[in-house]
Structures are given as structure tokens and as C-alpha cells.
Design a protein around this motif. Structure first.
Motif, PDB file in Angstrom:
ATOM      1  N   ALA A  20       0.829  -1.204   0.000  1.00 27.00           N
ATOM      2  CA  ALA A  20       0.000   0.000   0.000  1.00 27.00           C
ATOM      3  C   ALA A  20       0.865   1.257   0.000  1.00 27.00           C
ATOM      4  N   GLU A  36     -11.454  -0.790   4.992  1.00 31.33           N
ATOM      5  CA  GLU A  36     -11.255  -1.881   5.953  1.00 31.33           C
ATOM      6  C   GLU A  36     -10.445  -1.379   7.128  1.00 31.33           C
ATOM      7  N   THR A  37     -10.562  -2.074   8.224  1.00 32.92           N
ATOM      8  CA  THR A  37      -9.720  -1.778   9.378  1.00 32.92           C
ATOM      9  C   THR A  37      -8.282  -2.165   9.037  1.00 32.92           C
ATOM     10  N   LYS A  38      -7.322  -1.336   9.453  1.00 30.11           N
ATOM     11  CA  LYS A  38      -5.912  -1.712   9.292  1.00 30.11           C
ATOM     12  C   LYS A  38      -5.436  -2.351  10.587  1.00 30.11           C
ATOM     13  N   PHE A  39      -5.077  -3.612  10.511  1.00 31.24           N
ATOM     14  CA  PHE A  39      -4.663  -4.343  11.713  1.00 31.24           C
ATOM     15  C   PHE A  39      -3.196  -4.130  11.986  1.00 31.24           C
ATOM     16  N   ARG A  82       2.055  -9.388   8.525  1.00 31.56           N
ATOM     17  CA  ARG A  82       1.435  -9.898   7.309  1.00 31.56           C
ATOM     18  C   ARG A  82       1.666 -11.393   7.193  1.00 31.56           C
ATOM     19  N   GLU A  89      -3.278 -11.012   8.052  1.00 36.54           N
ATOM     20  CA  GLU A  89      -2.404 -10.489   9.107  1.00 36.54           C
ATOM     21  C   GLU A  89      -2.617 -11.374  10.339  1.00 36.54           C
ATOM     22  N   LYS A 139      -9.306   0.809  -0.343  1.00 37.28           N
ATOM     23  CA  LYS A 139      -8.941  -0.007  -1.520  1.00 37.28           C
ATOM     24  C   LYS A 139      -9.885   0.264  -2.685  1.00 37.28           C
ATOM     25  N   ARG A 150       3.724  -1.599  -4.931  1.00 35.80           N
ATOM     26  CA  ARG A 150       3.215  -0.591  -4.012  1.00 35.80           C
ATOM     27  C   ARG A 150       2.431   0.398  -4.877  1.00 35.80           C
ATOM     28  N   LYS A 185      -3.118   3.381   2.657  1.00 38.28           N
ATOM     29  CA  LYS A 185      -3.226   3.194   4.108  1.00 38.28           C
ATOM     30  C   LYS A 185      -3.307   4.551   4.770  1.00 38.28           C
ATOM     31  N   ARG A 200      11.527  -4.363  11.515  1.00 43.32           N
ATOM     32  CA  ARG A 200      10.634  -4.670  10.402  1.00 43.32           C
ATOM     33  C   ARG A 200      11.030  -5.977   9.740  1.00 43.32           C
TER      34      ARG A 200
HETATM   35  N1  ATP Z   1      -7.082  -4.719   5.966  1.00 42.42           N
HETATM   36  C1  ATP Z   1      -5.829  -4.707   5.541  1.00 42.42           C
HETATM   37  N2  ATP Z   1      -5.545  -4.768   4.219  1.00 42.42           N
HETATM   38  C2  ATP Z   1      -4.266  -4.741   3.766  1.00 42.42           C
HETATM   39  N3  ATP Z   1      -3.183  -4.660   4.567  1.00 42.42           N
HETATM   40  C3  ATP Z   1      -3.401  -4.592   5.903  1.00 42.42           C
HETATM   41  C4  ATP Z   1      -4.718  -4.628   6.443  1.00 42.42           C
HETATM   42  N4  ATP Z   1      -4.608  -4.552   7.787  1.00 42.42           N
HETATM   43  C5  ATP Z   1      -3.313  -4.484   8.068  1.00 42.42           C
HETATM   44  N5  ATP Z   1      -2.560  -4.504   6.954  1.00 42.42           N
HETATM   45  C6  ATP Z   1      -1.084  -4.400   6.926  1.00 42.42           C
HETATM   46  O1  ATP Z   1      -0.764  -3.138   6.395  1.00 42.42           O
HETATM   47  C7  ATP Z   1       0.278  -3.241   5.433  1.00 42.42           C
HETATM   48  C8  ATP Z   1       0.009  -2.274   4.298  1.00 42.42           C
HETATM   49  O2  ATP Z   1       0.948  -1.270   4.303  1.00 42.42           O
HETATM   50  P1  ATP Z   1       2.288  -1.409   3.455  1.00 42.42           P
HETATM   51  O3  ATP Z   1       2.018  -2.133   2.205  1.00 42.42           O
HETATM   52  O4  ATP Z   1       2.862  -0.063   3.338  1.00 42.42           O
HETATM   53  O5  ATP Z   1       3.172  -2.352   4.350  1.00 42.42           O
HETATM   54  P2  ATP Z   1       4.186  -1.931   5.472  1.00 42.42           P
HETATM   55  O6  ATP Z   1       5.360  -1.279   4.837  1.00 42.42           O
HETATM   56  O7  ATP Z   1       4.386  -3.173   6.255  1.00 42.42           O
HETATM   57  O8  ATP Z   1       3.413  -0.799   6.255  1.00 42.42           O
HETATM   58  P3  ATP Z   1       2.891  -0.572   7.707  1.00 42.42           P
HETATM   59  O9  ATP Z   1       4.064  -0.174   8.516  1.00 42.42           O
HETATM   60  O10 ATP Z   1       1.937   0.572   7.486  1.00 42.42           O
HETATM   61  O11 ATP Z   1       2.214  -1.804   8.182  1.00 42.42           O
HETATM   62  C9  ATP Z   1       0.222  -4.650   4.924  1.00 42.42           C
HETATM   63  O12 ATP Z   1       1.511  -5.118   4.581  1.00 42.42           O
HETATM   64  C10 ATP Z   1      -0.388  -5.436   6.066  1.00 42.42           C
HETATM   65  O13 ATP Z   1       0.627  -6.036   6.849  1.00 42.42           O
END
Ligand code: ATP
Length: 559
Positions: free
Chosen positions: A233, A251-254, A258, A302, A410, A421, A427, A539
Motif C-alpha cells: 500500500a 477496511e480496518t488496518k490491523f 502480514r 495479518e 482499496k 506498491r 493506508k 521490520r
Molecule cells: N485490511 C488490511 N488490508 C491490507 N493490509 C493490511 C490490512 N490490515 C493491516 N494490513 C497491513 O498493512 C500493510 C500495508 O501497508 P504497506 O504495504 O505499506 O506495508 P508496510 O510497509 O508493512 O506498512 P505498515 O508499517 O503501514 O504496516 C500490509 O503489509 C499489512 O501487513
């Protein structure tokens, strides 16, 4: 293919700078690779294993230097090699300068020791080396590597040393290999792209392109048990999303880690964002799959740490579970994890990557029967379809109130684009932005912390001509002993050189770093320095996905 012929081709490629010339040279190499094409397509990118396979050689600089020193004879020590690498900055140059090959002893003699190395033999030996485990494995690895170096010409030693240390850097990235496959075997780029997305294996795709053409490439599909790159994202706002798509899936971001869940109907695999197999560390996920999945599927989601009522716990708690290899049951008692699923890539033999998100979500709901999991919260999060700001905000407020990180926006019409990406997933987090930076240096601590690495130099990724990593700050304070021990364990194998208490590290580990502001700085070549950088989290992502210096400059300008 002889290994020296492969190395000659690398020397030629390395001298080129225009992308088109590089692609043409790699295409020529592919055309000449015969049966070794899959290996050549990986080696040229500095890979031994396919992109989906998280197996690593686990050869640190010290082991490589020791093997090189042995092959160079009694007058050269591992420390000498280390010193030379610190001076020249390239293990390849150092390896090529050493007078290798006349040594005897364990590993030096094989039946064909006198004959030329082939790409296939190097591949076989490196795979055997990666499979070396258990007591004494370090010295057995060193023996194998010594055996190989002992048979190398100077140029072969150059590229072998770089390959085993993950520092190939001849200017051939995934894009060049993709284009070279297209050109060498005259197949459409879209067919190659499709094949790469579903297989994640450049070697396989090159071979299928050559032997089976476009039909073969289009025929490749996802396979349960073989991980796919995760779709990623960008940061974004509700206004942006509504402008772009009219209807927005919210959607909720959990706040967890991942996972990609593969279920064959009998067996379950769980992969991390880096496609590492974490099935054994997360038995709950396998149990969930057996209990609740109605059909074979590949699902994206997740894992989150939850308390007894199913309410979310901080992300750090999940990490403690994620990498666990021993005492999984005990860890499970301390922190329980629950599964959240938000996408369906494949169900009952059908690939869904090209199906719009809203439909994939409907498929997901059909695949998952979560009636029994109510105590842990909803497995498939509710999806709100919003066409106005208020509806998005209502979902966002509820997500934040119930302890979640933010929301995802989305595009309901979008396909699933592995590894990208793109702008179809946005997000939105209320927190101040953090940066994902790579650790490039550290210092040994003092007193009680003498056995820990601390004071981490963190660097941003530099793209383009000066590709590499540029330091932007040092993270020193506020790290618990437990985290320091974890960081030390992960960073020690990456030590490239030491001087006094300071160590240089191979750029590999990514940290999420918070900060107060970005200042311009004379101290760093990057010209940017973070004020009060602090560690937010470790990370699980590769350094190629760290934030760029360009992004930091944008942020400092308030963009
Ligand atoms: N509903 C959701 N849909 C998609 N991704 C989600 C959702 N809830 C949580 N996530 C997490 O958010 C991340 C999307 O952000 P991104 O692709 O930038 O990854 P990231 O760099 O790991 O970012 P972040 O630190 O924000 O989690 C996904 O990798 C996933 O782990």
C-alpha cells in the motif's frame, strides 16, 4: 555452462551503463545458457534460490573471508582478507587479487578438482552448503566454500565471493532479467509479467519462455504451498481515494504481521511478508485453516496478538511469536495470536489475481467459515463500501476506538498486483509518519551492555546513479535489553568490518524509526539528519523496500 564463461559475461555486463545494453547482454547470456538457464537467471541477479524460496546460504563475511584465506595459503589470514575488504570496499576485488587454488586438505580434492567449474556445480555446492545444519555446520560450510574457492580463477573468485555474500551488484536487477527474457525468447512482456507474478521464479520463467513460449508462460499459475509477493500500500487520504474511484472499499488496518495462508485441503503453510515459511511458529493459523476453511485456497492477511477478549495488543507482541523456532507452545501460552484475512488470491484451483477486489472479497467470505471463532473477533473484517467522506470517517473512528492502527482504502475494481506498491491500496494512519531505515553500522556497548551491539547507524536507500544506503541518524536510547539482545543476534552475522568498538554492517536489517523532525546536516553526506531518532519496531522487510533519501527530502520539505 562453464562458470568462467558465465563470469566473463558478468564482467562485460558490469562495464555497461545503459539499461538497453545491459538487457541485450543478459539476453545473449540467456541464449547461451542451455540447460543452466534457470540457474544463470538467478545467479546473474545474485540469487541462489528462487525469489519465493526464503532459504539463505547463511554465510557471513567472516566465514567467507576464512574460506578465501584458506584457499590463498598459509600466508593469508581471515583478518588479512577482512582488512583488505575494509580498504577496497569490495570483497570481489579482494578475492580476485588473492593467489587461490594451490591448497590441499579437506575439501580441496574432489574427483574433478582439476577440471573447470561449471555453473551447475557451483549451484549444487551452494545448495548443499545451505542445507548444512546442526553441530559443526560452520566448519563444514567453510570446507565447502574453501573447496570451491580453491578451484576458482581470479574472476570466478570475484563473482563467487560476491554471490555468497549477497553483494553481486553487477547492475542486473529484476527488471533487466524480465526484459532480457522477453527479448531473448521473443515472448510478449505481459506473458512474462504474468508468469513472474504467479511463480516468483525468474529461472523457471526464463526456461518456460524459451521452451514453451507464450502459451507456456500463460499456462503458469499459482501453486498452493509456493508463496506470492504481497501487494503493498501507499499512504493516502479518504479524499484522494474518493476522487480516484468514486466508491471506496474501507477496511480496518490491523497492527500485526502480514501472512499468506496456503491451504491445500490437507496441509497448511504460513508465509511471512518476506515469503519465509513461518508455519511452525504459528500453529494457531494451521488449526484455524483446518477448522474454518471450506476449500483449498491462498489467502492474504495479518496475524495479530489479542488479549482474552479478542482485543488487539501491540504489534511487538506478534513479533515475539513470529520468529520463534523453539518453545513454540510456551510462547503460545504467553501471547495468543488470531488470524485476520482480507484477500483471496486463489480458491479451489482458480487463480483470482485478475478478478476485481470486491469479488475477491466475496470469494474470501465464501471460503472462510468463522462462526466458531467469534471469541477472537471477526476473522474476515467488515468491508464498508463508501462513496462519501462521512462513511469513511465513521469506519475510521470505529477502527481507532477499538484499538486498531488505522484504515485501508482499496479500489473495489482493482486486481491483485503482487509485490507492487500501487495506488489501489491506500493506508491511512493518524500517527506521525515513521521511516523504515536500514542498519548499516553499530557500536559495541559498555559495561553491562558490552556484549550487545547498540548505537545503530540507520540509513535511507539511495536510488539511481549512487545506488546504496546513506546514513541519516543514530538510534541509541530507549531500547530494552531484550530488544538489544535480539538486534545483536540478528546483526552479528552481518558484521563486515570492525574498528575499535565500531562495526560496519551489511545492509540487511530494517528498523522502523520514529523521529521529531528532519534537519539538514553537514555531518552526513546525505545532507539530512533525523532529530531524536528512536526505535519503533524491527521490520520484517527486505532492505530494497526501505524508505528512500528522496522520500526523506520530501518529508523535510513538508510534502
Ligand atoms: N485490511 C488490511 N488490508 C491490507 N493490509 C493490511 C490490512 N490490515 C493491516 N494490513 C497491513 O498493512 C500493510 C500495508 O501497508 P504497506 O504495504 O505499506 O506495508 P508496510 O510497509 O508493512 O506498512 P505498515 O508499517 O503501514 O504496516 C500490509 O503489509 C499489512 O501487513
Amino acid at each position: 555452462m562453464r562458470f568462467d564463461a558465465f563470469c566473463d559475461a558478468l564482467t562485460r555486463v558490469e562495464a555497461l551503463s545503459a539499461d538497453t545494453d545491459i538487457v541485450a547482454a543478459v539476453a545473449d547470456l540467456f541464449a547461451a545458457a542451455d540447460a543452466d538457464l534457470p540457474v544463470v537467471a538467478r545467479f546473474v541477479q545474485g540469487r541462489v534460490f528462487p525469489a519465493w524460496d526464503a532459504t539463505t546460504l547463511d554465510v557471513g563475511p567472516r566465514l567467507c573471508y576464512a574460506a578465501l584465506a584458506r584457499a590463498a595459503g598459509p600466508n593469508v589470514s581471515g583478518d588479512d582478507v577482512e582488512r583488505r575488504v575494509a580498504e577496497t570496499g569490495d570483497v570481489g576485488d579482494v578475492a580476485a587479487e588473492l593467489d587461490l587454488g594451490s591448497q590441499q586438505g579437506l575439501g580441496a580434492f574432489t574427483d574433478d578438482a582439476a577440471s573447470a567449474l561449471t555453473v551447475a556445480v557451483v549451484d549444487e555446492e551452494l545448495r548443499a552448503l545451505a542445507g548444512t545444519a546442526g553441530g559443526g555446520s560452520e566448519s563444514r560450510k567453510e570446507d565447502r566454500l574453501f573447496g570451491l574457492f580453491n578451484r576458482c580463477t581470479p574472476d570466478e573468485a570475484r563473482y563467487l565471493a560476491r554471490l555468497v555474500l549477497g553483494e553481486m551488484r553487477v547492475g542486473v536487477g529484476a527488471g533487466s532479467v524480465r526484459d532480457a527474457t522477453t527479448d531473448a525468447f521473443e515472448v510478449p512482456p505481459e506473458a512474462v509479467e504474468h508468469a513472474l507474478q504467479v511463480s516468483n521464479d525468474y529461472g523457471l520463467v526464463a526456461r518456460v519462455a524459451r521452451d514453451e513460449g507464450e502459451t507456456g508462460l500463460r499456462g503458469l499459475s499459482l501453486e498452493v504451498g509456493r508463496p506470492v509477493q504481497a501487494m503493498l500500500a501507499q499512504a493516502g487520504t479518504a479524499e484522494e481515494a474518493l476522487d480516484a474511484w468514486e466508491t471506496v472499499a474501507v477496511e480496518t488496518k490491523f497492527d500485526g504481521a502480514r501472512i499468506q495462508l496456503h491451504y491445500s485441503g490437507e496441509e497448511t503453510w504460513v508465509f511471512s511478508r518476506n515469503m519465509a515459511d513461518v508455519t511452525d511458529a504459528l500453529p494457531e493459523v494451521g488449526e484455524f485453516a483446518e477448522r474454518s476453511l471450506a476449500e483449498p485456497a491462498i489467502l492474504d492477511g495479518e496475524v495479530v496478538a489479542v488479549d482474552d477478549d479478542g482485543a488487539p495488543l501491540p504489534f511487538q507482541e506478534v513479533l515475539r511469536r513470529f520468529r520463534r523456532k523453539h518453545d513454540v507452545e510456551r510462547a503460545r501460552e504467553e501471547v495468543s495470536v488470531a488470524v485476520r484475512l482480507f484477500d483471496c488470491l486463489h480458491a479451489s484451483g482458480e487463480d483470482l489475481l485478475d478478478v476485481p477486489f470486491a469479488e475477491r472479497h466475496a470469494r474470501l467470505e465464501a471460503v472462510v467459515d468463522d462462526a466458531e471463532d467469534e471469541g477472537e473477533g471477526e476473522t474476515v473484517p467488515e468491508l464498508t463500501l463508501a462513496s462519501d467522506l462521512e462513511t469513511v470517517e465513521t469506519h475510521e473512528e470505529r477502527a481507532l476506538r477499538t484499538g486498531h492502527e488505522g484504515i485501508m482504502l482499496k479500489n473495489p475494481e482493482s486486481t491483485y498486483t503482487p509485490g507492487r506498491r500501487g495506488k489501489n491500496w491506500l493506508k491511512r494512519k493518524p500517527d506521525v509518519e515513521t521511516l523504515d531505515l536500514v542498519v548499516t553500522g553499530a557500536e559495541w556497548g559498555e559495561g553491562r551492555r558490552a556484549s550487545f551491539l547498540g548505537t545503530f547507524e540507520v540509513s535511507a536507500r539511495v536510488e539511481g546513479e549512487n545506488e546504496g544506503f546513506a546514513p541519516v541518524g543514530k538510534v541509541a536510547t530507549g531500547i530494552t535489553d531484550e530488544t538489544l539482545a535480539d538486534l545483536t543476534e540478528r546483526l552479528e552475522p552481518l558484521v563486515e568490518s570492525e574498528s575499535g568498538k565500531a562495526v560496519d554492517l551489511r545492509p540487511d536489517l530494517v528498523l522502523e524509526v520514529g523521529y521529531e523532525e528532519i534537519q539538514t546536516s553537514q555531518n552526513y553526506d546525505s545532507g539530512a539528519a533525523l532529530r531524536f531518532p528512536r526505535l519503533v519496531a524491527i521490520r520484517e522487510k527486505p532492505p530494497e523496500e526501505a524508505d528512500t533519501l528522496a522520500r526523506i527530502r520530501e518529508l523535510s520539505r513538508g510534502e
